[in-house]
Design a protein around this motif. Sequence first.
Motif: not given
Lengths: 152, 189
Positions: A124-125, A128-129, A34, A37-38, A122, A25, A41-42
Amino acid sequence: MSPHLILRVISKLLIPLIVVFGLYVQFHGDFGPGGGFQAGVIIAVAVILYALIFGMDEARRAVPPTVVRYGAAAGVLIYAGVGIATLLMNGAGEPLNFLDYDALHPDQGHHTGQHYGILLVELGVLTTVSSVMLAIFYAFAGRVPDIPDEEW
Amino acid sequence: MNHADLTQYLDYLLIAMLLAVGFAIVRLRNLFAVVMLTGVYSLLCAAWFVSLDAVDVAFTEAAVGAGISTVLMLGAMLLTARESEPAGAGRHWAAFAVVAAAGAALFFAIPDMPVYGDAESPANAYLGRDFMERTPQDIQIPNVVTAVLASYRGYDTFGETVVVFTAALGVMLLLGFGSGARRKDEEED
């Protein structure tokens, strides 16, 4: 014989697949639905599933809370770092723009810089997420003992 | 034409299921069942978003709503009781009137809304069309959502990442860093 044998075996098989799917993703975000972020989370869900099945102590051994704390900050720093890098790498005479990814690569015809920039940002995102979701889970789950057997 | 009709019935079915799950959440008292049903609600929402061609939103809803928030609600539930307090038996006529008036206003507004998928609707006509036309030249990646999110609106996404980081910071400062049972014992004194 440990309880929940089937759950343990199945989740052991599933968790690597969940992580691989999260990475798919992440790196396929340019082409399909995707993104960071997604994917974050996964990947966090994979570790949380591990914590639910094998217990908080095992999960803390696999992904220590210290790593999670540093990761949450590192992702923001990666994102901001890309912005600073674009400021520094911009050629002479061009206007300086924060997060102007075209500065990252001289190949303007194919916008390779844009691809690099989006990928890095992405990343980095994602960092962090996934760290933040795990940190929140650790903060909640650290306050209660493991789920007792009669609750299953 | 037939294709459009079929998706329409799928939407009706999904919305009917959403309503049923919503009523069940309101009526049930067992918190474990309520947490599970909120997960089901999110999953149905995600399916509905797919039917509306909003795949990125559906993905986020499935991962966050059905996945991680269900787990967090379970963790929160372990800290409290398993059953909710019985609600008062009285009829709340004032609340019912407010809900009925708001619902009637929403139905009244439906004829003014643009047709679903209308290319001339305000949401699609100006900035949306601009991004659709410019992304192949400016960014050259197929997913326009990613292009807008990470490049055109990279500044906003940076802000969102900082917000997510701040959320974790707030939770960790309030609940402790969750780094061991020792800290928990100290807090319970």
